[in-house]
Design a protein around this motif. Structure first.
Motif, PDB file in Angstrom:
ATOM      1  N   GLY A 103       0.831  -1.195   0.000  1.00 51.29           N
ATOM      2  CA  GLY A 103       0.000   0.000   0.000  1.00 51.29           C
ATOM      3  C   GLY A 103       0.866   1.245   0.000  1.00 51.29           C
ATOM      4  N   HIS A 104       0.504   2.219   0.819  1.00 54.88           N
ATOM      5  CA  HIS A 104       1.202   3.507   0.746  1.00 54.88           C
ATOM      6  C   HIS A 104       1.484   4.235   2.044  1.00 54.88           C
ATOM      7  N   ASP A 105       0.654   4.016   3.037  1.00 56.26           N
ATOM      8  CA  ASP A 105       0.628   4.935   4.175  1.00 56.26           C
ATOM      9  C   ASP A 105       1.601   4.506   5.281  1.00 56.26           C
ATOM     10  N   MET A 152       6.023  -3.932  -0.348  1.00 59.32           N
ATOM     11  CA  MET A 152       5.594  -3.915  -1.742  1.00 59.32           C
ATOM     12  C   MET A 152       5.007  -2.545  -2.049  1.00 59.32           C
ATOM     13  N   CYS A 153       5.132  -2.088  -3.265  1.00 57.81           N
ATOM     14  CA  CYS A 153       4.657  -0.762  -3.670  1.00 57.81           C
ATOM     15  C   CYS A 153       5.209   0.293  -2.695  1.00 57.81           C
ATOM     16  N   CYS A 154       4.471   1.373  -2.511  1.00 64.46           N
ATOM     17  CA  CYS A 154       5.088   2.492  -1.789  1.00 64.46           C
ATOM     18  C   CYS A 154       5.226   2.290  -0.287  1.00 64.46           C
ATOM     19  N   THR A 155       4.329   1.512   0.320  1.00 63.97           N
ATOM     20  CA  THR A 155       4.554   1.182   1.714  1.00 63.97           C
ATOM     21  C   THR A 155       5.916   0.511   1.832  1.00 63.97           C
ATOM     22  N   THR A 215       7.323  -5.557  -6.721  1.00 66.06           N
ATOM     23  CA  THR A 215       6.591  -4.410  -7.257  1.00 66.06           C
ATOM     24  C   THR A 215       5.103  -4.729  -7.366  1.00 66.06           C
ATOM     25  N   PHE A 216       4.398  -3.715  -7.807  1.00 63.79           N
ATOM     26  CA  PHE A 216       2.948  -3.763  -8.014  1.00 63.79           C
ATOM     27  C   PHE A 216       2.461  -5.067  -8.664  1.00 63.79           C
ATOM     28  N   TYR A 217       3.095  -5.457  -9.785  1.00 64.45           N
ATOM     29  CA  TYR A 217       2.549  -6.610 -10.520  1.00 64.45           C
ATOM     30  C   TYR A 217       2.824  -7.920  -9.805  1.00 64.45           C
ATOM     31  N   GLN A 242      -4.419   2.212  -1.697  1.00 68.00           N
ATOM     32  CA  GLN A 242      -3.894   2.399  -3.071  1.00 68.00           C
ATOM     33  C   GLN A 242      -3.087   1.219  -3.626  1.00 68.00           C
ATOM     34  N   CYS A 243      -3.392   0.919  -4.892  1.00 62.90           N
ATOM     35  CA  CYS A 243      -2.637  -0.065  -5.686  1.00 62.90           C
ATOM     36  C   CYS A 243      -2.788  -1.506  -5.201  1.00 62.90           C
ATOM     37  N   ILE A 244      -3.861  -1.765  -4.455  1.00 60.54           N
ATOM     38  CA  ILE A 244      -4.097  -3.105  -3.908  1.00 60.54           C
ATOM     39  C   ILE A 244      -5.149  -3.807  -4.775  1.00 60.54           C
ATOM     40  N   VAL A 252      10.252   6.730 -12.869  1.00 61.68           N
ATOM     41  CA  VAL A 252       9.292   6.495 -11.786  1.00 61.68           C
ATOM     42  C   VAL A 252       8.087   5.698 -12.288  1.00 61.68           C
ATOM     43  N   GLY A 253       7.232   5.360 -11.356  1.00 58.55           N
ATOM     44  CA  GLY A 253       5.930   4.824 -11.738  1.00 58.55           C
ATOM     45  C   GLY A 253       5.809   3.329 -11.611  1.00 58.55           C
ATOM     46  N   CYS A 254       4.733   2.861 -12.211  1.00 59.72           N
ATOM     47  CA  CYS A 254       4.139   1.567 -11.904  1.00 59.72           C
ATOM     48  C   CYS A 254       4.661   0.452 -12.816  1.00 59.72           C
ATOM     49  N   ASN A 255       3.931  -0.655 -12.786  1.00 55.53           N
ATOM     50  CA  ASN A 255       4.013  -1.681 -13.819  1.00 55.53           C
ATOM     51  C   ASN A 255       2.674  -1.697 -14.520  1.00 55.53           C
ATOM     52  N   THR A 290      11.793   6.358  -7.985  1.00 53.21           N
ATOM     53  CA  THR A 290      10.850   6.198  -6.869  1.00 53.21           C
ATOM     54  C   THR A 290       9.815   5.143  -7.259  1.00 53.21           C
ATOM     55  N   GLY A 291       8.920   4.864  -6.342  1.00 53.39           N
ATOM     56  CA  GLY A 291       7.762   4.004  -6.624  1.00 53.39           C
ATOM     57  C   GLY A 291       8.175   2.609  -7.029  1.00 53.39           C
ATOM     58  N   CYS A 292       7.370   2.006  -7.879  1.00 55.42           N
ATOM     59  CA  CYS A 292       7.657   0.636  -8.291  1.00 55.42           C
ATOM     60  C   CYS A 292       8.844   0.584  -9.239  1.00 55.42           C
ATOM     61  N   ALA A 293       9.118   1.676  -9.949  1.00 53.19           N
ATOM     62  CA  ALA A 293      10.311   1.716 -10.803  1.00 53.19           C
ATOM     63  C   ALA A 293      11.557   1.512  -9.946  1.00 53.19           C
ATOM     64  N   SER A 334       9.128   6.878  -2.232  1.00 56.19           N
ATOM     65  CA  SER A 334       7.816   6.440  -2.709  1.00 56.19           C
ATOM     66  C   SER A 334       7.301   7.418  -3.761  1.00 56.19           C
ATOM     67  N   CYS A 335       6.064   7.212  -4.207  1.00 57.74           N
ATOM     68  CA  CYS A 335       5.516   8.084  -5.267  1.00 57.74           C
ATOM     69  C   CYS A 335       5.309   9.519  -4.778  1.00 57.74           C
ATOM     70  N   VAL A 336       4.891   9.706  -3.512  1.00 58.11           N
ATOM     71  CA  VAL A 336       4.769  11.095  -3.048  1.00 58.11           C
ATOM     72  C   VAL A 336       6.148  11.763  -3.040  1.00 58.11           C
ATOM     73  N   TRP A 363       3.680   3.268 -16.524  1.00 61.45           N
ATOM     74  CA  TRP A 363       2.689   3.852 -15.604  1.00 61.45           C
ATOM     75  C   TRP A 363       1.316   3.203 -15.786  1.00 61.45           C
ATOM     76  N   MET A 364       0.518   3.213 -14.734  1.00 59.74           N
ATOM     77  CA  MET A 364      -0.872   2.740 -14.866  1.00 59.74           C
ATOM     78  C   MET A 364      -1.860   3.558 -14.039  1.00 59.74           C
ATOM     79  N   SER A 365      -1.438   4.245 -12.974  1.00 58.51           N
ATOM     80  CA  SER A 365      -2.443   4.794 -12.059  1.00 58.51           C
ATOM     81  C   SER A 365      -2.787   6.245 -12.376  1.00 58.51           C
ATOM     82  N   GLU A 366      -3.938   6.672 -11.877  1.00 57.81           N
ATOM     83  CA  GLU A 366      -4.337   8.074 -12.029  1.00 57.81           C
ATOM     84  C   GLU A 366      -3.330   8.990 -11.331  1.00 57.81           C
ATOM     85  N   LYS A 367      -2.734   8.467 -10.269  1.00 58.27           N
ATOM     86  CA  LYS A 367      -1.705   9.255  -9.577  1.00 58.27           C
ATOM     87  C   LYS A 367      -0.567   9.593 -10.535  1.00 58.27           C
ATOM     88  N   ALA A 368      -0.242   8.639 -11.392  1.00 52.53           N
ATOM     89  CA  ALA A 368       0.855   8.863 -12.343  1.00 52.53           C
ATOM     90  C   ALA A 368       0.497   9.989 -13.319  1.00 52.53           C
TER      91      ALA A 368
HETATM   92 NI1  WCC Z   1       3.213   4.190  -7.072  1.00 52.54          NI
HETATM   93 FE1  WCC Z   1       2.362   2.937  -9.447  1.00 52.54          FE
HETATM   94 FE2  WCC Z   1       3.681   1.448  -7.719  1.00 52.54          FE
HETATM   95 FE3  WCC Z   1       1.203   2.167  -7.235  1.00 52.54          FE
HETATM   96  S1  WCC Z   1       2.895   2.156  -5.819  1.00 52.54           S
HETATM   97  S2  WCC Z   1       1.910   0.848  -8.853  1.00 52.54           S
HETATM   98  S3  WCC Z   1       1.131   4.207  -8.143  1.00 52.54           S
HETATM   99  S4  WCC Z   1       4.459   3.216  -8.790  1.00 52.54           S
END
Ligand code: WCC
Ligand code: SF4
Ligand code: FE2
Length: 633
Positions: free
Chosen positions: A259-261, A294-297, A312-314, A333-335, A450-453, A480-483, A522-524, A556-561
């Motif tokens: 997760g993230h927090d 895993m992920c940003c947590t 990573t995320f995937y 997030q991202c779960i 940066v970013g996701c899978n 940062t992030g999953c990258a 992390s992503c933040v 990238w995949m998320s709206e955050k990205a």
């Molecule tokens: Ni940030 Fe992308 Fe990973 Fe989730 S944890 S999957 S937004 S890079």
């Protein structure tokens, strides 16, 4: 299996997918297959569901099907509105995460679970915000700072505080474009309003609104997330760790933190060291508690405690498929919701903790910040007690892991740079050495990767190919992030990777004692990157858009990205995307993103799904920017 057919760079992933097939367990790859071809309208961003007269899908190709929605909205309007809403959602997610951390700072106390770990950073922020500090209890200062931070979300007047940190030429651009962000929640609400049926239809206006909201993320919510986390949980310093599913331990209680927090994961780290928990671990016959992130947590806890990186995320489903995890503990997030049915196939407990992310089929144990450690212990206890239920015949821990150094905050980066400062000539604690080597061309430039899978590509192939190509060409990479976790698994966060760098970067890495790819969090924490870039710009007396630096989101995949990419471009830094965003139904909006936005911000988006040609374009652009910089200096 031939290399092209593998789902990722890691052979272990394919082994686990095969395990899933053998055990009749469904994974994301099965669902992708069942999905068949994606909807062409959705892919191009031309489907509108904003009002009840729709959904309206317009045809991007003239002469084939409806050209306008029922209200008359064109493809340009629909695409731009959808994009703006992605930016709003991304900004909301990062910022709401930051809000929770601000609340935790507000409840911090000398004898409580949450304390101020970085007083220096707190005092600096207090001074920046003109909060009196002299002779005051540090916790009074903390609470006042937290309150100001919380007011940044909803203050009725004025603009945000952090944009004052941006270089002067950048602030001027934001003012001229009227995109200086106001309160964080207000910018998100304004987008939701402006994209309501019957409001803004003009694509360029929607892009400007998106830019302003994204800045409320990058120079607002996300930056608060980074700053306040450092204050409460500590500003990270470099530390060794290991990455990939091979970090799971056969004879220990494995807990996956996803997760993230950090408010939750920090307490889980503390709970896992609690004597009562250690005793319980012995009682169940395990040799210890093994936390894996895993992920940003995962990024947050590896940055501050060196907690190992599971993946990573995937890899979230794959981690469960090892059969060796006692509990997957998630926050927000991202779960994948699929973790519920997939954990049901094993002894693994899937524990949700946040009222913002309840997942059907999971065990929900709400995390209570007021009783944080107690709450974390209840959760860890669940994991420990579950160890006895592990089914040995279902366990497969792939023997793959790599060494990595994580934990470079900007403060830590500057400390490394101090190694090459001759203190008789120059002051310590600045980015001068970095600015000097960029200016001299020893480093051709810098890239934030940066970013996701994303299942649309072979996982991590794009991240790693681009990173390798850039470092070989003397472009230093921060990540940062999953990258960052992809880089960790590929060994690029270790000093062994220095040999893959070009001569200039090699020399810098040796002198400064850093790997060629640097984990910034992390992503933040992408806000660490924009601040580092801004510090170099200020040092050289130029704007961010003059520097040979780029942002890259290969998978990238998320709206955050989308929100991040938009604030990075709005901050004057080009962004290279390896996945095409859903905008191609509007040639006008594509032109805005990849061309016209440069006239406004000095930077633009580049889109190319081939990582090799994307890397070439990055190098080309970096050289172009160098020429521009040399002319300016
Ligand atoms: Ni940030 Fe992308 Fe990973 Fe989730 S944890 S999957 S937004 S890079
Ligand atoms: Fe259709 Fe317009 Fe309603 Fe969108 S807002 S669903 S385009 S009528
Ligand atoms: Fe993240």
């Amino acid at each position: 299996m031939s290399e092209e057919k593998m789902v990722s760079l890691n052979t272990i992933d394919d082994q686990l997918i095969k395990k899933a097939a053998d055990e009749g367990i469904e994974t994301m790859w099965d669902r992708k297959k069942a999905m068949k071809a994606p909807c062409g309208f959705g892919e191009k961003g031309v489907c509108c569901r904003i009002c009840g007269m729709g959904p309206c899908r317009v045809s991007p190709v003239a002469g084939k099907g409806a050209q306008k929605g029922i209200c008359g909205a064109t493809a340009d309007t629909i695409v731009a509105r959808n994009f703006a809403r992605m930016v709003a959602a991304g900004t909301a997610s990062h910022s709401d995460h930051a809000r929770d951390i601000a609340h935790v700072l507000h409840m911090a106390s000398r004898d409580g679970n949450y304390q101020v770990q970085d007083e220096k950073k707190l005092i600096a922020l207090a001074q920046e915000w003109e909060v009196p500090t002299e002779g005051r209890d540090i916790y009074d200062v903390a609470h006042e700072v937290a309150e100001i931070a919380l007011n940044e979300f909803g203050k009725p007047f004025g603009t945000l505080r952090f944009p004052d940190r941006a270089p002067a030429p950048r602030r001027k651009i934001w003012e001229e474009l009227n995109i200086m962000p106001r309160a964080i929640d207000r910018e998100i609400a304004t987008i939701m309003h402006s994209t309501h049926m019957g409001c803004t239809s003009d694509a360029e206006s929607l892009l400007r609104l998106s830019m302003r909201t994204s800045l409320a993320n990058g120079w607002g919510g996300s930056m608060l997330g980074t700053e306040l986390s450092d204050i409460v949980f500590g500003t990270s310093t470099p530390r060794m760790t290991e990455a990939n599913l091979g970090v799971l331990e056969e004879k220990q209680v494995n807990i996956l933190l996803h997760g993230h927090d950090p408010c939750l994961s920090e307490m889980i780290v503390a709970a896992a060291q609690d004597p009562e928990m250690i005793k319980l671990t012995e009682e169940v016959g395990a040799e210890g508690i093994n936390l894996a992130g895993m992920c940003c947590t995962g990024n947050e806890v590896t940055m501050r405690h060196g907690v190992k990186i599971a993946g990573t995320f995937y890899q979230q489903e794959l981690a469960v498929l090892t059969g060796a995890i006692e509990a997957v503990i998630v926050d927000v997030q991202c779960i994948f919701p699929s973790l519920a049915p997939i954990t049901d196939c094993y002894h693994t407990k899937f524990i949700t903790t946040s009222p913002k992310a309840k997942i059907t089929g999971a065990t929900h144990i709400e995390f209570n910040e007021e009783k944080a450690l107690e709450s974390a212990k209840v959760i860890v206890r669940e994991a420990i007690e579950n160890y006895k239920n592990r089914k040995q015949d279902k366990v497969f821990i792939p023997q793959s892991k790599a060494q990595a150094i994580t934990g470079y905050s900007n403060e830590a980066v500057i400390k490394q740079l101090d190694r090459v400062v001759n203190s008789n000539i120059d002051p310590q604690g600045t980015v001068k050495p970095l600015a000097d080597v960029i200016k001299a061309g020893v480093l051709r430039g810098a890239a934030g990767i940066v970013g996701c899978n994303n299942i649309k590509t072979k996982h991590e192939y794009s991240h790693i190919e681009i990173m390798k190509k850039l470092i070989a060409n003397d472009v230093i990479v921060v990540t940062t992030g999953c990258a960052a976790q992809a880089a960790a698994k590929a060994g690029l966060l270790s000093k062994d990777a220095i040999k893959l760098a070009g001569k200039g970067l090699q020399a810098v890495c040796e002198l400064v004692d850093i790997p060629p790819v640097i984990h910034l969090g992390s992503c933040v924490d992408n806000t660490r990157i924009i601040r580092l870039v801004s510090a170099v710009s200020e040092h050289l007396g130029v704007d961010n858009s003059d520097l040979p630096v780029v942002g890259v989101a290969p998978e990238w995949m998320s709206e955050k990205a989308v929100a991040i990419g938009t604030y990075v471009v709005s901050s004057g830094i080009d962004v290279f995307l390896g996945i095409t965003p859903p905008v191609t139904g509007s040639p006008e909006f594509v032109d805005l993103l990849t061309n016209k936005i440069e006239d406004m911000t000095g930077a633009k988006f580049f889109i190319d799904e081939n990582p090799l040609t994307l890397a070439d374009k990055i190098l080309e652009r970096i050289e172009e920017k160098r020429t521009k910089l040399e002319a300016r200096l």
